[in-house]
Design a protein around this motif. Structure first.
Motif, PDB file in Angstrom:
ATOM      1  N   ARG A 184      32.769  84.795 117.311  1.00 54.33           N
ATOM      2  CA  ARG A 184      32.236  85.944 116.579  1.00 54.33           C
ATOM      3  C   ARG A 184      30.726  86.035 116.790  1.00 54.33           C
ATOM      4  O   ARG A 184      30.063  85.042 117.111  1.00 54.33           O
ATOM      5  CB  ARG A 184      32.545  85.803 115.086  1.00 54.33           C
ATOM      6  CG  ARG A 184      31.887  84.598 114.443  1.00 54.33           C
ATOM      7  CD  ARG A 184      32.176  84.521 112.957  1.00 54.33           C
ATOM      8  NE  ARG A 184      31.516  83.346 112.372  1.00 54.33           N
ATOM      9  CZ  ARG A 184      31.518  83.072 111.080  1.00 54.33           C
ATOM     10  NH1 ARG A 184      32.154  83.870 110.236  1.00 54.33           N
ATOM     11  NH2 ARG A 184      30.901  82.005 110.632  1.00 54.33           N
ATOM     12  N   PHE A 185      30.186  87.219 116.586  1.00 55.06           N
ATOM     13  CA  PHE A 185      28.745  87.442 116.738  1.00 55.06           C
ATOM     14  C   PHE A 185      28.016  87.094 115.443  1.00 55.06           C
ATOM     15  O   PHE A 185      28.426  87.507 114.354  1.00 55.06           O
ATOM     16  CB  PHE A 185      28.474  88.903 117.096  1.00 55.06           C
ATOM     17  CG  PHE A 185      28.809  89.260 118.514  1.00 55.06           C
ATOM     18  CD1 PHE A 185      27.885  89.088 119.531  1.00 55.06           C
ATOM     19  CD2 PHE A 185      30.059  89.769 118.838  1.00 55.06           C
ATOM     20  CE1 PHE A 185      28.192  89.410 120.841  1.00 55.06           C
ATOM     21  CE2 PHE A 185      30.377  90.105 120.141  1.00 55.06           C
ATOM     22  CZ  PHE A 185      29.443  89.925 121.146  1.00 55.06           C
ATOM     23  N   VAL A 186      26.901  86.353 115.567  1.00 59.95           N
ATOM     24  CA  VAL A 186      25.994  86.087 114.452  1.00 59.95           C
ATOM     25  C   VAL A 186      24.570  86.278 114.969  1.00 59.95           C
ATOM     26  O   VAL A 186      24.304  86.068 116.164  1.00 59.95           O
ATOM     27  CB  VAL A 186      26.168  84.662 113.883  1.00 59.95           C
ATOM     28  CG1 VAL A 186      27.556  84.481 113.286  1.00 59.95           C
ATOM     29  CG2 VAL A 186      25.898  83.608 114.943  1.00 59.95           C
ATOM     30  N   PRO A 187      23.614  86.686 114.117  1.00 55.68           N
ATOM     31  CA  PRO A 187      22.236  86.876 114.582  1.00 55.68           C
ATOM     32  C   PRO A 187      21.613  85.567 115.056  1.00 55.68           C
ATOM     33  O   PRO A 187      21.739  84.530 114.399  1.00 55.68           O
ATOM     34  CB  PRO A 187      21.510  87.412 113.343  1.00 55.68           C
ATOM     35  CG  PRO A 187      22.585  87.973 112.478  1.00 55.68           C
ATOM     36  CD  PRO A 187      23.780  87.106 112.713  1.00 55.68           C
ATOM     37  N   SER A 205      34.576  91.581 107.465  1.00 53.22           N
ATOM     38  CA  SER A 205      35.771  90.771 107.677  1.00 53.22           C
ATOM     39  C   SER A 205      36.281  91.013 109.090  1.00 53.22           C
ATOM     40  O   SER A 205      36.038  92.050 109.696  1.00 53.22           O
ATOM     41  CB  SER A 205      36.845  91.155 106.661  1.00 53.22           C
ATOM     42  OG  SER A 205      37.248  92.490 106.842  1.00 53.22           O
ATOM     43  N   SER A 206      37.008  90.022 109.595  1.00 56.75           N
ATOM     44  CA  SER A 206      37.568  90.188 110.927  1.00 56.75           C
ATOM     45  C   SER A 206      38.585  91.318 110.946  1.00 56.75           C
ATOM     46  O   SER A 206      38.759  91.999 111.956  1.00 56.75           O
ATOM     47  CB  SER A 206      38.223  88.877 111.386  1.00 56.75           C
ATOM     48  OG  SER A 206      39.259  88.497 110.500  1.00 56.75           O
ATOM     49  N   SER A 207      39.243  91.561 109.787  1.00 60.53           N
ATOM     50  CA  SER A 207      40.222  92.646 109.732  1.00 60.53           C
ATOM     51  C   SER A 207      39.547  94.009 109.862  1.00 60.53           C
ATOM     52  O   SER A 207      40.102  94.930 110.470  1.00 60.53           O
ATOM     53  CB  SER A 207      41.009  92.580 108.419  1.00 60.53           C
ATOM     54  OG  SER A 207      40.145  92.654 107.301  1.00 60.53           O
ATOM     55  N   GLU A 208      38.329  94.142 109.320  1.00 59.40           N
ATOM     56  CA  GLU A 208      37.590  95.403 109.461  1.00 59.40           C
ATOM     57  C   GLU A 208      37.238  95.656 110.920  1.00 59.40           C
ATOM     58  O   GLU A 208      37.403  96.774 111.432  1.00 59.40           O
ATOM     59  CB  GLU A 208      36.322  95.356 108.611  1.00 59.40           C
ATOM     60  CG  GLU A 208      35.482  96.630 108.673  1.00 59.40           C
ATOM     61  CD  GLU A 208      34.191  96.532 107.888  1.00 59.40           C
ATOM     62  OE1 GLU A 208      33.414  97.494 107.901  1.00 59.40           O
ATOM     63  OE2 GLU A 208      33.961  95.465 107.253  1.00 59.40           O
ATOM     64  N   ALA A 209      36.747  94.604 111.604  1.00 60.77           N
ATOM     65  CA  ALA A 209      36.413  94.750 113.021  1.00 60.77           C
ATOM     66  C   ALA A 209      37.661  95.009 113.854  1.00 60.77           C
ATOM     67  O   ALA A 209      37.651  95.833 114.778  1.00 60.77           O
ATOM     68  CB  ALA A 209      35.694  93.492 113.513  1.00 60.77           C
ATOM     69  N   LYS A 210      38.740  94.331 113.525  1.00 66.44           N
ATOM     70  CA  LYS A 210      39.984  94.520 114.271  1.00 66.44           C
ATOM     71  C   LYS A 210      40.498  95.943 114.107  1.00 66.44           C
ATOM     72  O   LYS A 210      41.016  96.545 115.063  1.00 66.44           O
ATOM     73  CB  LYS A 210      41.032  93.518 113.784  1.00 66.44           C
ATOM     74  CG  LYS A 210      42.333  93.545 114.564  1.00 66.44           C
ATOM     75  CD  LYS A 210      43.293  92.477 114.058  1.00 66.44           C
ATOM     76  CE  LYS A 210      44.595  92.488 114.852  1.00 66.44           C
ATOM     77  NZ  LYS A 210      45.543  91.458 114.366  1.00 66.44           N
ATOM     78  N   PHE A 247      37.150  88.743 116.270  1.00 68.60           N
ATOM     79  CA  PHE A 247      36.596  90.002 115.772  1.00 68.60           C
ATOM     80  C   PHE A 247      35.498  89.742 114.743  1.00 68.60           C
ATOM     81  O   PHE A 247      35.643  88.876 113.877  1.00 68.60           O
ATOM     82  CB  PHE A 247      37.695  90.854 115.138  1.00 68.60           C
ATOM     83  CG  PHE A 247      38.765  91.285 116.099  1.00 68.60           C
ATOM     84  CD1 PHE A 247      38.554  92.342 116.965  1.00 68.60           C
ATOM     85  CD2 PHE A 247      39.988  90.622 116.147  1.00 68.60           C
ATOM     86  CE1 PHE A 247      39.536  92.744 117.867  1.00 68.60           C
ATOM     87  CE2 PHE A 247      40.976  91.011 117.032  1.00 68.60           C
ATOM     88  CZ  PHE A 247      40.753  92.072 117.893  1.00 68.60           C
ATOM     89  N   SER A 248      34.414  90.510 114.822  1.00 67.05           N
ATOM     90  CA  SER A 248      33.319  90.402 113.858  1.00 67.05           C
ATOM     91  C   SER A 248      32.567  91.721 113.809  1.00 67.05           C
ATOM     92  O   SER A 248      32.668  92.547 114.724  1.00 67.05           O
ATOM     93  CB  SER A 248      32.368  89.257 114.228  1.00 67.05           C
ATOM     94  OG  SER A 248      31.872  89.425 115.545  1.00 67.05           O
ATOM     95  N   MET A 249      31.804  91.913 112.743  1.00 68.53           N
ATOM     96  CA  MET A 249      31.005  93.121 112.573  1.00 68.53           C
ATOM     97  C   MET A 249      29.553  92.821 112.940  1.00 68.53           C
ATOM     98  O   MET A 249      28.971  91.845 112.476  1.00 68.53           O
ATOM     99  CB  MET A 249      31.086  93.610 111.126  1.00 68.53           C
ATOM    100  CG  MET A 249      32.479  94.013 110.672  1.00 68.53           C
ATOM    101  SD  MET A 249      33.158  95.423 111.586  1.00 68.53           S
ATOM    102  CE  MET A 249      32.019  96.729 111.093  1.00 68.53           C
ATOM    103  N   LEU A 250      28.966  93.676 113.788  1.00 67.11           N
ATOM    104  CA  LEU A 250      27.559  93.541 114.147  1.00 67.11           C
ATOM    105  C   LEU A 250      26.673  94.393 113.257  1.00 67.11           C
ATOM    106  O   LEU A 250      25.507  94.068 113.014  1.00 67.11           O
ATOM    107  CB  LEU A 250      27.319  93.933 115.608  1.00 67.11           C
ATOM    108  CG  LEU A 250      27.708  92.910 116.674  1.00 67.11           C
ATOM    109  CD1 LEU A 250      29.219  92.859 116.875  1.00 67.11           C
ATOM    110  CD2 LEU A 250      27.021  93.203 117.984  1.00 67.11           C
ATOM    111  N   SER A 251      27.207  95.501 112.800  1.00 68.12           N
ATOM    112  CA  SER A 251      26.479  96.433 111.951  1.00 68.12           C
ATOM    113  C   SER A 251      27.522  97.301 111.272  1.00 68.12           C
ATOM    114  O   SER A 251      28.728  97.157 111.528  1.00 68.12           O
ATOM    115  CB  SER A 251      25.504  97.276 112.783  1.00 68.12           C
ATOM    116  OG  SER A 251      24.757  98.153 111.967  1.00 68.12           O
TER     117      SER A 251
END
Length: 392
Positions: free
Chosen positions: A203-206, A47-52, A330-334
């Motif tokens: 946000r980052f996506v593969p 979630s964007s909140s996790e990345a933030k 915000f985004s999660m890459l890993s």
């Protein structure tokens, strides 16, 4: 169909969706120029909140605040780019010049600071002349104190905020607890959409989910060439990006109208690259001549013209809807690795990667795409030659 053939078909299908990495799917495992990175299977939408929350934990730096710098580097620009003029030579040359294990280099390859010089050996000092009292009475030789050698503390090798981290073969290692910042000129992935606005969160996506699996290795190599800014190819990169991105189209597209300069670029990136693209076009259209003579994928576009002509048209179009909330950057890459990205206008992008895990994160920008939250262009990133450490 036997069991083995079914498994390979399933892996190929998953690889096309980005659910399986290139290494796991068997594609590109022996590619010497592209070391394995954490894109693909390691990617977790999160979630964007996790990345933030990760960025909030590690840094309070905002886009508008000045980046921390050393006093001796105060004259350097706040933002870094992948322009060839800023870094002499390309990343491949830098990696080949790296010292072997166990040797010291003139500069720390990761932080760009002068490495500590080993203490010089001093000649043994002459023993002091004894006055014939204590030394003579005891019959012992007078000992002399050796000079103390200066030991380099481990902290001297650690990165500091404001250090420049250089790429090795286009890949930059982000260490645990670090936040690195980058800036580069992106490339449009969607020739039928308006350009993102200035300040557009992304946000980052593969990238694997957006490119035909047969062309991914070629596409990554093209972006690495763009990152090294090879002279003579700059005007052709966008046409080649569109040609590979739309290779699965059943209509006439960029891949059917490549000029000699674009074909030379593809073959320089990977021997036989131009022929491989034509094979994919023939498969997609079911015709030996590919999409030539078919309805154009994007009406009114001359696919063999300079890409800047069509880009300017897209820049003038009005994007649909309002710019999303800033949390969309915000985004999660890993797992425990977060990213944030923002469009600066005309496809120029600034982004940061924060590593809150306990291991290095290998970041290859070519294997990630930037995806906005509304229907505007997604962007490809040429790997920058360096990044700025803003938290260590």
């Amino acid at each position: 169909m036997d069991r083995r053939a079914f498994l390979w078909m399933a892996l190929a299908t998953l690889a096309g969706t980005g659910c399986v990495s290139r290494t796991q799917s068997g594609f590109g495992t022996a590619e010497p120029g592209l070391p394995p990175t954490d894109a693909g299977v390691a990617y977790s939408p999160g979630s964007s909140s996790e990345a933030k929350a990760i960025f909030k934990e590690f840094t309070s730096t905002t886009w508008g605040a000045p980046s921390p710098q050393h006093a001796e580097d105060a004259e350097e620009s706040r933002w870094l780019s992948n322009a060839a003029a800023e870094v002499p030579g390309d990343s491949d040359a830098q990696s080949s010049a790296a010292p072997e294990t166990g040797t010291a280099s003139a500069y720390d390859a990761q932080t760009d600071r002068p490495a500590a010089k080993p203490a010089e050996k001093t000649a043994p000092s002459a023993p002091k002349q004894s006055d014939g009292r204590a030394g003579a009475a005891s019959g012992r030789k007078t000992s002399t104190k050796k000079e103390n050698k200066t030991a380099v503390p481990p902290a001297a090798l650690r990165a500091r905020a404001g250090d420049v981290r250089r790429a090795v073969n286009g890949v930059i290692a982000i260490r645990p607890g670090e936040v690195l910042q980058f800036e580069a000129q992106g490339y449009c992935l969607d020739p039928d959409r308006p350009a993102p606005s200035e300040g557009e969160p992304m946000r980052f996506v593969p990238m694997a989910g957006l490119i035909n699996f047969r062309l991914r290795r070629l596409f990554y190599k093209v972006l690495h060439m763009a990152g090294r800014q090879h002279a003579g190819y700059a005007a052709d990169f966008q046409n080649v990006v569109w040609a590979i991105r739309t290779a699965d189209a059943k209509q006439n597209s960029w891949g059917d109208e490549l000029g000699s300069s674009e074909k030379r670029l593809l073959n320089t990136a990977m021997p036989g690259g131009a022929a491989l693209l034509q094979q994919v076009r023939r498969t997609a259209t079911g015709r030996p001549e590919g999409g030539r003579g078919l309805t154009p994928l994007v009406p009114g576009v001359n696919f063999s013209a300079d890409s800047r002509v069509h880009l300017e048209r897209l820049f003038r179009q009005t994007p649909p809807g309002a710019i999303p909330h800033s949390d969309a950057q915000f985004s999660m890459l890993s797992a425990e690795v977060a990213g944030r990205a923002e469009n600066l206008g005309r496809l120029r992008v600034r982004w940061q990667i924060a590593n809150s895990s306990n291991k290095n994160f290998a970041f290859d920008a070519a294997q990630w795409a930037l995806d906005p939250q509304r229907k505007v262009q997604r962007e490809a990133l040429p790997p920058p030659s360096q990044g700025l450490v803003i938290k260590a």
